[in-house]
Design a protein around this motif. Structure first.
Motif, PDB file in Angstrom:
ATOM      1  N   GLU A 141       0.825  -1.202   0.000  1.00 48.49           N
ATOM      2  CA  GLU A 141       0.000   0.000   0.000  1.00 48.49           C
ATOM      3  C   GLU A 141       0.867   1.264   0.000  1.00 48.49           C
ATOM      4  OE1 GLU A 141      -2.733   2.784  -0.158  1.00 48.49           O
ATOM      5  OE2 GLU A 141      -3.172   0.662  -0.430  1.00 48.49           O
ATOM      6  N   ARG A 142       1.921   1.262   0.812  1.00 45.97           N
ATOM      7  CA  ARG A 142       2.801   2.425   0.851  1.00 45.97           C
ATOM      8  C   ARG A 142       3.492   2.628  -0.495  1.00 45.97           C
ATOM      9  NH1 ARG A 142       4.432   4.472   5.805  1.00 45.97           N
ATOM     10  NH2 ARG A 142       5.215   6.174   4.486  1.00 45.97           N
ATOM     11  N   HIS A 143       3.871   1.528  -1.145  1.00 44.05           N
ATOM     12  CA  HIS A 143       4.521   1.641  -2.450  1.00 44.05           C
ATOM     13  C   HIS A 143       3.560   2.220  -3.491  1.00 44.05           C
ATOM     14  CE1 HIS A 143       5.405  -0.267  -6.485  1.00 44.05           C
ATOM     15  NE2 HIS A 143       6.460   0.482  -6.285  1.00 44.05           N
ATOM     16  N   LEU A 144       2.338   1.697  -3.531  1.00 44.16           N
ATOM     17  CA  LEU A 144       1.376   2.187  -4.511  1.00 44.16           C
ATOM     18  C   LEU A 144       1.055   3.660  -4.276  1.00 44.16           C
ATOM     19  CD1 LEU A 144      -1.081  -0.852  -4.639  1.00 44.16           C
ATOM     20  CD2 LEU A 144       0.680  -0.251  -6.304  1.00 44.16           C
ATOM     21  N   ALA A 145       0.859   4.044  -3.026  1.00 41.81           N
ATOM     22  CA  ALA A 145       0.564   5.436  -2.714  1.00 41.81           C
ATOM     23  C   ALA A 145       1.731   6.344  -3.097  1.00 41.81           C
ATOM     24  CB  ALA A 145       0.231   5.587  -1.230  1.00 41.81           C
ATOM     25  N   ALA A 146       2.961   5.865  -2.867  1.00 38.43           N
ATOM     26  CA  ALA A 146       4.135   6.666  -3.217  1.00 38.43           C
ATOM     27  C   ALA A 146       4.249   6.838  -4.728  1.00 38.43           C
ATOM     28  CB  ALA A 146       5.396   5.997  -2.670  1.00 38.43           C
ATOM     29  N   LEU A 147       4.028   5.763  -5.471  1.00 31.66           N
ATOM     30  CA  LEU A 147       4.087   5.864  -6.926  1.00 31.66           C
ATOM     31  C   LEU A 147       3.017   6.820  -7.445  1.00 31.66           C
ATOM     32  CD1 LEU A 147       5.396   4.764  -9.559  1.00 31.66           C
ATOM     33  CD2 LEU A 147       3.515   3.127  -9.647  1.00 31.66           C
ATOM     34  N   GLU A 148       1.804   6.722  -6.903  1.00 30.18           N
ATOM     35  CA  GLU A 148       0.735   7.614  -7.338  1.00 30.18           C
ATOM     36  C   GLU A 148       1.091   9.071  -7.052  1.00 30.18           C
ATOM     37  OE1 GLU A 148      -2.522   5.990  -5.186  1.00 30.18           O
ATOM     38  OE2 GLU A 148      -2.936   4.420  -6.666  1.00 30.18           O
ATOM     39  N   ARG A 149       1.644   9.324  -5.872  1.00 32.30           N
ATOM     40  CA  ARG A 149       2.047  10.697  -5.540  1.00 32.30           C
ATOM     41  C   ARG A 149       3.148  11.178  -6.467  1.00 32.30           C
ATOM     42  NH1 ARG A 149       1.003  15.689  -4.605  1.00 32.30           N
ATOM     43  NH2 ARG A 149       2.632  16.787  -3.435  1.00 32.30           N
ATOM     44  N   ARG A 150       4.101  10.297  -6.793  1.00 33.87           N
ATOM     45  CA  ARG A 150       5.201  10.676  -7.691  1.00 33.87           C
ATOM     46  C   ARG A 150       4.669  11.021  -9.075  1.00 33.87           C
ATOM     47  NH1 ARG A 150       8.060  12.567 -10.477  1.00 33.87           N
ATOM     48  NH2 ARG A 150      10.291  12.256 -10.887  1.00 33.87           N
ATOM     49  N   VAL A 151       3.715  10.252  -9.556  1.00 35.65           N
ATOM     50  CA  VAL A 151       3.098  10.553 -10.858  1.00 35.65           C
ATOM     51  C   VAL A 151       2.377  11.895 -10.787  1.00 35.65           C
ATOM     52  CG1 VAL A 151       1.345   9.807 -12.504  1.00 35.65           C
ATOM     53  CG2 VAL A 151       2.915   8.132 -11.519  1.00 35.65           C
ATOM     54  N   ASP A 152       1.668  12.145  -9.686  1.00 32.21           N
ATOM     55  CA  ASP A 152       0.963  13.422  -9.529  1.00 32.21           C
ATOM     56  C   ASP A 152       1.923  14.603  -9.656  1.00 32.21           C
ATOM     57  OD1 ASP A 152      -1.396  12.100  -9.153  1.00 32.21           O
ATOM     58  OD2 ASP A 152      -1.412  12.302  -6.969  1.00 32.21           O
ATOM     59  N   LEU A 153       3.097  14.482  -9.047  1.00 32.50           N
ATOM     60  CA  LEU A 153       4.065  15.581  -9.108  1.00 32.50           C
ATOM     61  C   LEU A 153       4.507  15.846 -10.545  1.00 32.50           C
ATOM     62  CD1 LEU A 153       6.249  14.768  -5.971  1.00 32.50           C
ATOM     63  CD2 LEU A 153       4.656  16.670  -6.242  1.00 32.50           C
ATOM     64  N   ASP A 154       4.635  14.786 -11.340  1.00 40.21           N
ATOM     65  CA  ASP A 154       4.968  14.976 -12.756  1.00 40.21           C
ATOM     66  C   ASP A 154       3.827  15.656 -13.499  1.00 40.21           C
ATOM     67  OD1 ASP A 154       7.499  13.937 -12.648  1.00 40.21           O
ATOM     68  OD2 ASP A 154       6.951  11.950 -13.389  1.00 40.21           O
ATOM     69  N   LEU A 155       2.620  15.167 -13.291  1.00 37.11           N
ATOM     70  CA  LEU A 155       1.477  15.668 -14.058  1.00 37.11           C
ATOM     71  C   LEU A 155       1.161  17.107 -13.699  1.00 37.11           C
ATOM     72  CD1 LEU A 155      -0.819  12.509 -13.910  1.00 37.11           C
ATOM     73  CD2 LEU A 155       0.657  13.251 -15.786  1.00 37.11           C
ATOM     74  N   VAL A 156       1.207  17.429 -12.401  1.00 39.13           N
ATOM     75  CA  VAL A 156       0.927  18.808 -11.993  1.00 39.13           C
ATOM     76  C   VAL A 156       1.969  19.751 -12.562  1.00 39.13           C
ATOM     77  CG1 VAL A 156       0.849  20.349  -9.990  1.00 39.13           C
ATOM     78  CG2 VAL A 156      -0.322  18.165  -9.912  1.00 39.13           C
ATOM     79  N   GLY A 157       3.209  19.293 -12.647  1.00 37.93           N
ATOM     80  CA  GLY A 157       4.265  20.127 -13.204  1.00 37.93           C
ATOM     81  C   GLY A 157       4.290  20.162 -14.714  1.00 37.93           C
ATOM     82  N   GLY A 158       3.349  19.478 -15.369  1.00 35.63           N
ATOM     83  CA  GLY A 158       3.296  19.488 -16.831  1.00 35.63           C
ATOM     84  C   GLY A 158       4.307  18.581 -17.489  1.00 35.63           C
ATOM     85  N   ARG A 159       4.956  17.733 -16.703  1.00 41.98           N
ATOM     86  CA  ARG A 159       5.949  16.815 -17.269  1.00 41.98           C
ATOM     87  C   ARG A 159       5.277  15.547 -17.785  1.00 41.98           C
ATOM     88  NH1 ARG A 159       8.325  18.527 -12.354  1.00 41.98           N
ATOM     89  NH2 ARG A 159      10.364  19.535 -12.576  1.00 41.98           N
TER      90      ARG A 159
END
Length: 625
Positions: A141-159
């Motif tokens: 669960e911690r891994h999945l949540a971390a990956l989702e958050r990491r993807v969010d940081l890319d998407l919000v930044g337009g990457r």
């Protein structure tokens, strides 16, 4: 699982030997009792002399890894290692640092460091029911949540996200985890892969309909509609019964009524009915349903708030009641999950919630104003003088839901929250407690199946739900475990729940866990309340007063009362009698486990809390025994 000592690989072939090393490694630097190790290594199939068997395994570990790493201590064994020497512990520590990072670049760097440690599913080559059922789900669960958050940081930044391949693999492995699907579709859309977005959406929609009988989350539906509108074939007319037809439906052919903003589709050409399905095995709660019905039928209120601790059944009760009264609201029933305490999901901002609600009300995306105040005004105008029931589920706080309130006396708003939303004016509140034992037993029986409890003594059933502390989520998970293990009896399940230090680990099925649910409430607390929570759970009796809490916290009574109020606001603490406080049994287990994990709960000494005034000399004479 790989082991290295000073860079030298160590090969451990015996399954029990590997399990013992993992058990020690997950508590690196701390003594693990013989009893706890026996539970971890053998579950409930103990050898005739488990202590001697553990000594033999420890000797074999010393032979393989060196004498100095495995120590025998009074009452147990210890692995001489730092937390950073164990990838699983280092992974969790880095994630905790990432959660505290204030700068997105720093958070991104820490998440990358943590994710780089993840090589495969945890402990997949260690044959241990304890690891499989207790430790692995938490790490996953911690891994999945971390990956989702990491993807969010890319998407919000337009990457463009470099994790698209990981998302494809993980949605295949966790096909019902919609938060992963949402990130995959967002990443594909940002990469310009519209055709794949549409195909993947249809794959998810079919799976959800077949397995759960539900539609994709509204956020996924909205993303699909936006991609569909940009697709070259978007203007092809879908069949009337095709799922896309409902998503792309435009304004009513009859036109907009004169009191609606120009160009906005009429909501009431077809009243939206968006309540999730009611729980099929709902039982009991007659008194709570009657109280809720009385609140709904009374004079109009800003909102009716149902609060309570994690897992107590707030959403189940409200959705059940909403279906019962749906006919009273012919203009529609709306539901939105605000994700106030969802693992891996940030709380939904009010502007995003308004966007979803307006799209549900048939407002075209290009007609939705950019500013939250204008969205709220449009939303209130659409609902004016209409009989609509709105369910706002899992609210994080007052600021999140205030813009979502219709402001019309003809509407009713039901809010569920783990917090006591005392900052909202004009609300009525129902604080939901655990059900009575008879209802708890009926729920356990219905979820497990009557045939699975047939012939079980009434006292055994009563003791089983008592070990679950009458918490509906715990009862449901325990009953589900019984149902999924055909060879188990209720007596066997009860035996697994009986050690207090073990029952939180037992109350987990797949991605659902009592410990994770409580942990989300804990993590929403500020640091000083987290420290107080750990301390009080570890050192107080079943009932205690503010003076005893003050002595433990090395603070004066008024400061301690403010801390206790903060824990009560989060529904992590109860006040069963004026001036007397108590933790629910499973909450106490959770907090005590956290205290033990940080090494702060073993000394019995006071832990001063930052920002609390110290009491005068001599005020610490009374300690809670």
């Amino acid at each position: 699982m790989s082991v290295a000592v000073e860079g030298r690989p160590v090969r451990l072939t015996a399954g029990k030997l590997r399990t013992l090393l993992v058990a020690l490694a997950l508590s690196a630097g701390r003594v693990v009792s013989v009893e706890r190790l026996a539970e971890m290594v053998w579950c409930d199939r103990f050898p005739a002399d488990s202590r001697r068997s553990l000594q033999n395994y420890a000797a074999r570990l010393r032979s393989a890894m060196g004498d100095r790493l495995i120590e025998t201590r009074p009452g147990g064994l210890l692995l001489r290692a730092d937390a950073d020497d164990v990838d699983a512990l280092r992974f969790l520590r880095i994630l905790d640092r990432a959660a505290q990072a204030r700068d997105p670049d720093a958070e991104r760097e820490l998440l990358d460091e943590a994710l780089a440690l993840w090589r495969s599913e945890p402990f997949e080559d260690v044959d241990s029911p304890w690891l499989r059922e207790s430790e692995a789900p938490h790490l996953t669960e911690r891994h999945l949540a971390a990956l989702e958050r990491r993807v969010d940081l890319d998407l919000v930044g337009g990457r463009k996200s470099r994790f698209t391949a990981d998302l494809r693999r993980l949605t295949s492995r966790h096909p019902l985890r919609e938060s992963l699907w949402l990130r995959l579709l967002q990443a594909l859309g940002q990469d310009g892969r519209r055709a794949e977005v549409l195909d993947r959406y249809e794959e998810l929609r079919t799976r959800l309909a077949h397995d759960l009988g539900v539609d994709p989350h509204p956020a996924i539906q909205r993303l699909y509609a936006e991609q569909l509108a940009d697709h070259p074939n978007a203007h092809a007319e879908p069949p009337a019964d095709h799922p896309r037809a409902a998503v792309v439906a435009g304004p009513s052919a009859t036109g907009d009524p004169p009191d609606r903003p120009a160009g906005v589709a009429s909501l009431f050409a077809a009243s939206p009915r968006r309540l999730p399905p009611a729980t099929v095995d709902f039982v009991g709660r007659e008194r709570d349903l009657a109280s809720l019905a009385a609140l709904v039928q009374a004079e109009p209120a800003t909102a009716i708030v149902v609060d309570g601790m994690a897992g107590v059944g707030k959403t189940t009760l409200v959705v059940h009641h909403a279906h019962q009264v749906a006919a009273l609201f012919p203009d529609g029933q709306l539901f939105i999950d605000l994700h106030g305490h969802t693992p891996g999901c940030a709380p939904v901002p009010p502007e995003d919630a308004l966007h979803r609600l307006l799209r549900t009300l048939n407002v075209p995306a290009d007609r939705i104003p950019p500013h939250v105040e204008d969205r709220a005004a449009l939303y209130r105008g659409l609902l004016a003088d209409r009989k609509v029931l709105l369910v706002l589920d899992d609210a994080a706080g007052e600021a999140q839901i205030r813009p979502l309130l219709p402001g019309s006396a003809s509407c009713r708003v039901l809010v569920t929250s783990r917090r006591r939303l005392t900052g909202l004016d004009g609300t009525r509140t129902l604080t939901l407690g655990v059900p009575p034992p008879a209802d708890a037993i009926a729920m356990f029986t219905r979820v497990a199946g009557p045939h699975r409890v047939a012939g079980t003594a009434a006292g055994t059933l009563a003791e089983t739900v008592t070990r679950c502390e009458l918490l509906p989520l715990a009862i449901r998970l325990a009953a589900t475990r019984l149902r999924s293990h055909p060879t188990w009896s209720v007596v066997r399940l009860l035996a697994r729940l009986t050690p207090a230090r073990r029952r939180l680990a037992e109350l987990a099925v797949g991605e659902r866990s009592v410990a994770v649910a409580i942990d989300m409430s804990y993590r929403s607390l500020p640091e000083r309340l987290q420290r107080a929570y750990r301390l009080l759970c570890a050192h107080t009796c079943e009932s205690f007063g503010a003076d005893q809490a003050a002595a433990l916290m090395d603070a004066d009574t008024l400061a301690a009362e403010r801390v206790l109020e903060g824990l009560m606001e989060a529904n992590l603490l109860q006040e069963p009698a004026p001036g007397r406080y108590a933790f629910h049994g499973l909450i106490r287990d959770h907090g005590a486990e956290l205290a033990t994990g940080e090494g702060s709960g073993s000394t019995g000494r006071a832990m001063p809390l930052i920002g609390l005034p110290r009491p005068p000399r001599g005020a610490l004479a009374e300690r809670n025994g």
